[in-house]
Enzyme design. Structure first.
Site, PDB file in Angstrom:
ATOM      1  N   LYS A  23     -12.833 -34.506 -73.571  1.00  0.00           N
ATOM      2  CA  LYS A  23     -12.011 -35.234 -73.039  1.00  0.00           C
ATOM      3  C   LYS A  23     -10.764 -35.411 -73.896  1.00  0.00           C
ATOM      4  CE  LYS A  23     -11.165 -39.746 -70.746  1.00  0.00           C
ATOM      5  NZ  LYS A  23     -11.665 -41.092 -70.164  1.00  0.00           N
TER       6      LYS A  23
ATOM      7  N   SER B  90     -14.710 -45.228 -66.161  1.00  0.00           N
ATOM      8  CA  SER B  90     -14.333 -43.979 -66.293  1.00  0.00           C
ATOM      9  C   SER B  90     -15.002 -42.679 -66.418  1.00  0.00           C
ATOM     10  CB  SER B  90     -13.143 -43.819 -67.540  1.00  0.00           C
ATOM     11  OG  SER B  90     -11.851 -44.385 -66.939  1.00  0.00           O
TER      12      SER B  90
ATOM     13  N   SER C  36     -11.045 -42.418 -65.330  1.00  0.00           N
ATOM     14  CA  SER C  36      -9.870 -41.457 -66.171  1.00  0.00           C
ATOM     15  C   SER C  36     -10.371 -40.320 -66.620  1.00  0.00           C
ATOM     16  CB  SER C  36      -9.240 -42.436 -67.416  1.00  0.00           C
ATOM     17  OG  SER C  36     -10.305 -42.537 -68.131  1.00  0.00           O
TER      18      SER C  36
HETATM   19  N1  GLN Z   1      -9.956 -47.386 -64.078  1.00  0.00           N
HETATM   20  C1  GLN Z   1     -10.061 -48.390 -65.248  1.00  0.00           C
HETATM   21  C2  GLN Z   1      -8.662 -48.546 -65.651  1.00  0.00           C
HETATM   22  O1  GLN Z   1      -7.696 -48.100 -65.312  1.00  0.00           O
HETATM   23  C3  GLN Z   1     -11.143 -47.904 -65.966  1.00  0.00           C
HETATM   24  C4  GLN Z   1     -10.454 -47.070 -66.920  1.00  0.00           C
HETATM   25  C5  GLN Z   1     -11.652 -46.676 -67.995  1.00  0.00           C
HETATM   26  O2  GLN Z   1     -12.693 -46.818 -67.886  1.00  0.00           O
HETATM   27  N2  GLN Z   1     -11.147 -45.831 -68.941  1.00  0.00           N
HETATM   28  O3  GLN Z   1      -8.533 -49.244 -66.745  1.00  0.00           O
END
Ligand code: GLN
Length: 492
Positions: free
Chosen positions: A80, A179, A155
């Site tokens: 990532k 995410s 994400s």
């Molecule tokens: N979708 C969640 C957010 O937008 C979680 C993101 C994540 O776990 N990095 O914060």
């Protein structure tokens, strides 16, 4: 025999170690695969072709000298874009860090190299890991290999899509509120968020430091266990990494769940869960019961507050963590600034996308004097209640089983105009981060539209072994092969 890019990481490592295949041959198979499909999928933001081949050749040479190879011998692992690497750039899919080169490797990256993994490049994500669809990337739009009109989740959308499309053997992602697990569910792969403190965060560009954890996205549970064996463990460079012994996770995959108690939190099976998703999860629970597990209904009464608490605590931490991107120290600097104030305003307005700016504003607001007690402090108190809910539930059961995501993959643009709707993608995953417990998502079927559904299993702090055991037993007995997405079959 299936092609090398379709194989599991543990098969590849075994074959490279015995010399049945060379690391160079495996690496080339994956690079060709990336060439063949990434024009459609758009998972990678950088491919390190020459470096990956050179690294594979060095691994083969090591073997030729008679030296023992590591547990990930010749296994291509995608990273990532928020994991610091001395190779390539670490841009967090943001304009702010475009071209930024890290002077050091994240601890997880160093551990992968030490285990003789090959690193083919960086994969796309929501900018600074804020989002659930990867649509917040400033670089490109990653598509779901199961349906190119749909998002891969987020994400860690690039991580999940690259695994699903066989463009790497496995990938690393990060999970602050879901995410890793949510994109794994939407792309039909396995994704693990370890216990907070299990994996070093050194070299992970921080979003919300009390919630962030790095974890693997893999093609099966055995590969998840293998990857966790490499990345888990205390690191002197991260004071929050725990000095808790790391068991051999692969050895915990006994195939047995007899006598284990599975908790079903009633707050997760409400009308918010679509009927098709509910039916898949219920079928999965029945599979575990057939294998001798007992089920018990439990209650996590503060579940409804999870999303609200998360959207106070995570932006608060993000606003502090992202203050360092000011046009002076890293990456982008606006060229037209005449004063220091201008420099900050122009750099941040142009360097950050809308969602990141929204989070910084939210975070600054809930931490500002007069609001701190009303929002931030209160959220911390409710977080403690949520954690207590889990402690009570785990007095009655060994693991909790729930859906991972309320819906399967959705279409591009479907939720971008309504941040709240997007935030609700994480209703089932956020609590594990708030409570710091581990969670895994395992594929549990395809919807009538041919999109993957995910089953989430959560366990007590540092009990990834039991969580993996249940996930593996389910995977062995689920009675269907999740198959390959259309793009992986070459049909798209
Ligand atoms: N979708 C969640 C957010 O937008 C979680 C993101 C994540 O776990 N990095 O914060």
């Amino acid at each position: 025999m299936s092609a090398w890019h379709e194989r599991r990481a543990h098969e590849i490592a075994g074959a490279v170690r015995t010399g049945a295949v060379s690391a160079v041959e495996v690496t080339r198979a994956f690079l060709e695969r990336i060439d063949a499909v990434d024009g459609e999928v758009n998972a990678y933001t950088e491919v390190w072709r020459a470096e990956a081949e050179a690294r594979a050749a060095a691994i083969d040479a090591k073997r030729d000298r008679g030296e023992a190879l590591g547990a990930l011998a010749g296994v291509p692992v995608a990273l990532k874009a928020l994991l610091c690497t001395t190779e390539g750039t670490t841009d967090c899919s943001s304009r702010m860090l475009k071209g930024f080169r890290s002077p050091y490797d994240a601890t997880v990256v160093r551990r992968l190299r030490d285990a003789d993994a090959v690193l083919p490049g960086k994969v796309n994500m929501d900018e600074f890991a804020m989002g659930s669809s990867t649509e917040n990337s400033a670089i490109k739009k990653t598509r779901n290999p199961w349906n190119l009109d749909c998002v891969p989740g987020g994400s860690s959308g690039g991580s999940a899509a690259s695994v699903a499309a066989d463009e790497c053997a496995f990938a690393l992602g990060s999970d602050t509120g879901g995410s890793i697990r949510q994109p794994a569910a939407l792309c039909g792969c396995v994704g693990v968020k370890p216990t907070y403190g299990r994996v070093s965060r050194y070299g992970l560009v921080a979003f919300a430091s009390s919630l962030d954890q790095i974890g693997p996205l893999t093609k099966d549970v055995e590969d998840a266990a293998l990857a966790l064996n490499i990345i888990c463990g205390r690191d002197p460079m991260d004071a929050t990494s725990a000095a808790v012994p790391v068991p051999d996770f692969t050895a915990s995959l006994t195939g047995e769940v007899k006598g284990l108690r599975i908790g079903l939190p009633k707050e997760y099976f409400t009308s918010q869960l679509g009927s098709e998703m509910r039916e898949k999860v219920e079928r999965a629970i029945a599979v575990l019961e057939e294998q001798g597990a007992e089920t018990v209904e439990v209650s996590l009464p503060h579940t409804d507050h999870g999303v609200a608490v998360y959207y106070i605590i995570s932006p608060a931490e993000a606003s502090a963590n992202l203050a360092r991107f000011d046009g002076v120290r890293y990456g982008f600097r606006h060229p037209d600034a005449e004063t220091v104030d201008d420099l900050y305003v122009l750099t941040k307005s142009d360097g950050f996308g809308t969602e990141v700016q929204r989070r910084i504003m939210l975070g600054t607001y809930v931490l500002s004097s007069g609001y701190y007690d009303a929002y931030y402090l209160k959220a911390q108190k409710v977080r403690a209640l949520i954690r207590q809910d889990f402690d009570r539930a785990f007095a009655q059961c060994d693991v909790l089983v729930t859906p991972t995501s309320p819906t399967p993959a959705f279409r591009f643009g479907e939720k971008t105009d309504d941040p709240l709707e997007m935030y609700l993608s994480d209703i089932y995953t956020i609590s594990a981060n708030l409570a710091a417990i581990p969670g895994i998502s395992v594929p549990c079927g395809l919807t009538s539209a041919g999109l993957p559904a995910g089953l989430q299993i959560m366990a007590r702090h540092f009990d990834e072994a039991t969580m993996l055991r249940v996930a593996h037993c389910y995977e062995q007995h689920r009675g269907f092969d999740p198959g390959k997405p259309p793009i992986a079959r070459g049909a798209a």
